[in-house]
Design an enzyme around this catalytic site. Structure first.
Site, mmCIF file in Angstrom:
data_model
loop_
_atom_site.group_PDB
_atom_site.id
_atom_site.type_symbol
_atom_site.label_atom_id
_atom_site.label_comp_id
_atom_site.label_asym_id
_atom_site.label_seq_id
_atom_site.Cartn_x
_atom_site.Cartn_y
_atom_site.Cartn_z
ATOM 1 C CE LYS A 120 -24.437 -2.358 1.765
ATOM 2 N NZ LYS A 120 -23.370 -2.055 2.668
ATOM 3 C CE LYS A 202 -24.471 -8.731 4.034
ATOM 4 N NZ LYS A 202 -23.131 -8.335 4.300
ATOM 5 C CE LYS A 205 -20.694 -3.778 10.239
ATOM 6 N NZ LYS A 205 -20.285 -3.389 8.886
HETATM 7 P P1 ATP Z 1 -23.287 -3.462 5.851
HETATM 8 O O1 ATP Z 1 -24.605 -3.888 6.381
HETATM 9 O O2 ATP Z 1 -22.919 -2.059 6.197
HETATM 10 O O3 ATP Z 1 -23.071 -3.821 4.433
HETATM 11 P P2 ATP Z 1 -22.148 -5.831 6.891
HETATM 12 O O4 ATP Z 1 -22.758 -6.188 8.191
HETATM 13 O O5 ATP Z 1 -22.555 -6.561 5.686
HETATM 14 O O6 ATP Z 1 -22.250 -4.287 6.669
HETATM 15 P P3 ATP Z 1 -19.339 -5.624 6.317
HETATM 16 O O7 ATP Z 1 -18.556 -4.565 6.965
HETATM 17 O O8 ATP Z 1 -19.731 -5.401 4.913
HETATM 18 O O9 ATP Z 1 -20.626 -5.980 7.168
HETATM 19 O O10 ATP Z 1 -18.584 -6.994 6.457
HETATM 20 C C1 ATP Z 1 -17.594 -7.301 7.391
HETATM 21 C C2 ATP Z 1 -17.266 -8.775 7.327
HETATM 22 O O11 ATP Z 1 -18.325 -9.523 7.898
HETATM 23 C C3 ATP Z 1 -17.102 -9.304 5.911
HETATM 24 O O12 ATP Z 1 -16.042 -10.225 5.890
HETATM 25 C C4 ATP Z 1 -18.390 -9.974 5.620
HETATM 26 O O13 ATP Z 1 -18.234 -11.010 4.688
HETATM 27 C C5 ATP Z 1 -18.752 -10.525 6.990
HETATM 28 N N1 ATP Z 1 -20.181 -10.642 7.129
HETATM 29 C C6 ATP Z 1 -21.072 -9.640 7.083
HETATM 30 N N2 ATP Z 1 -22.311 -10.085 7.267
HETATM 31 C C7 ATP Z 1 -22.205 -11.422 7.415
HETATM 32 C C8 ATP Z 1 -23.142 -12.469 7.651
HETATM 33 N N3 ATP Z 1 -24.420 -12.210 7.751
HETATM 34 N N4 ATP Z 1 -22.701 -13.726 7.774
HETATM 35 C C9 ATP Z 1 -21.377 -14.000 7.682
HETATM 36 N N5 ATP Z 1 -20.444 -13.058 7.468
HETATM 37 C C10 ATP Z 1 -20.834 -11.798 7.336
#
Ligand code: ATP
Ligand code: LTN
Length: 337
Positions: A120, A202, A205
């Site tokens: 990040k 990964k 969002k």
């Molecule tokens: P950001 O992009 O803002 O970092 P994010 O999409 O990574 O957000 P988080 O809020 O950080 O989402 O994560 C919420 C949950 O979703 C966590 O348990 C994380 O491990 C899971 N998660 C996020 N992205 C993935 C993915 N691509 N595959 C599986 N699990 C995920």
């Protein structure tokens, strides 16, 4: 005591999700779907981690909408707030309070090793703020306040859980048993859903390329379009393989949704091209999300119900977490009021 009278205390589960955008298929398959299933067997507590989300700049109007949408989406996915208290992190002041305390028991060196921080800070090079750096101590506070035994998350959060354990162990080592050591709970399927545009990363969002992720609230046509555009390889054979990150990812998604193994999916698509396969994955995702979208549309209209639930959640959370915070502060030597 006869064995029938020994009631095993249910373990405590806590998890949270940032309202940093609309939830993706990665969030759902990696985390939310598992949360829903765990509700019957454990004492679950869930939160919308809005304090974590401001480690990246948020537009005030969009942020406000995202927080309420996130809360409603949790319920739409099947979280039952009557059974599993569900709250908004910033409504419960103990989180920020314990996070400060834990910051003083967390080393600069261990925070520097966090992959998410490195990723990040590269992505937001103009805003590498202290909150982004100390993000894991706030997350540790979220977990330790509720004496959580297990924390269901996607694979990307494992490192943050390890640091939460290390902080808890360190604190307990100095002051005696105060915090419960949490275990990660990472489901084997869906743990890492990859970006549809760069399948070596990964699905996230906050990715600016909207074709890289599928949002839970995307319209069916949009979902189909995103899958049709998904990056694959030139082999044109639906099989799991090295260098086939895009297809591996699509097979993974199909497998979690249908419950079929990769081998079964490979067989189903023998002799068929990527076009057919992408359409089939898209359709499976559309059907999986349809009931969630319907429930969301109903819930988001009912602001009074949402408010009633998040207020109840916050009252519960404050009551439980205040006890842990007081205990920790007393041990350090603070004069409690
Ligand atoms: P950001 O992009 O803002 O970092 P994010 O999409 O990574 O957000 P988080 O809020 O950080 O989402 O994560 C919420 C949950 O979703 C966590 O348990 C994380 O491990 C899971 N998660 C996020 N992205 C993935 C993915 N691509 N595959 C599986 N699990 C995920
Ligand atoms: N950093 C987490 C979100 C989060 C969390 C938590 C998860 C904030 N606090 C406590 C589990 C437990 C993430 O999933 N990205």
């Amino acid at each position: 005591m006869p064995e029938t009278e020994i009631k095993e205390k249910k373990k405590i589960i806590l998890s949270a999700i940032q309202p940093s955008g609309t939830f993706t298929l990665g969030n759902y398959l990696g985390a939310l779907r598992n949360w829903v299933r765990l509700q019957d067997d454990y004492n679950c507590i869930f939160a919308v981690a809005d304090l974590h989300a401001i480690t990246v700049r948020q537009d005030p109007k969009v942020f406000k909408k995202n927080i309420l949408d996130a809360y409603a989406l949790l319920l739409a996915c099947g979280i039952d707030p009557e059974k599993s208290p569900t709250f908004i992190q910033s409504h419960v002041p103990t989180h920020a309070q314990l996070a400060w305390v834990l910051n003083c028991y967390t080393q600069f060196g261990e925070l520097s090793r966090m992959t998410q921080f490195k990723d990040k800070s590269q992505k937001h090079a103009d805003n590498v703020n202290a909150g982004l750096f100390t993000y894991p101590s706030l997350m540790a506070a979220d977990i330790l306040l509720y004496k959580a035994d297990m924390v269901p998350v996607g694979a990307d959060q494992k490192q943050h859980l390890e640091i939460a354990r290390n902080i808890a162990e360190r604190f307990n080592g100095i002051y005696g048993n105060t915090f419960t050591l949490p275990e990660p709970y990472i489901a084997s399927t869906g743990a890492r859903v990859m970006s549809l545009q760069d399948p070596t990363r990964k699905m996230s969002k906050s990715d600016e390329n909207t074709n890289a992720w599928v949002a839970l609230l995307d319209k069916p046509e949009t979902i189909m379009k995103k899958f049709r555009r998904a990056v694959t390889d030139s082999e044109a054979v639906v099989r799991v393989g090295e260098g086939k990150d895009g297809i591996n990812n699509l097979i993974g998604i199909m497998s979690v949704i249908t419950g079929k193994t990769s081998e079964e999916i490979e067989k189903d698509f023998e002799g068929k091209g990527y076009g057919d396969f992408k359409t089939a994955v898209g359709e499976a995702v559309v059907e999986e999300l349809r009931p969630i979208q319907q429930r969301f549309d109903e819930l988001i209209k009912n602001k009074d119900y949402l408010e009633e639930q998040y207020k109840k959640g916050a009252e519960f959370a404050l009551r439980i977490s205040q006890r842990t915070l007081d205990k920790a502060m007393k041990k350090i030597g603070f004069v409690l009021r």
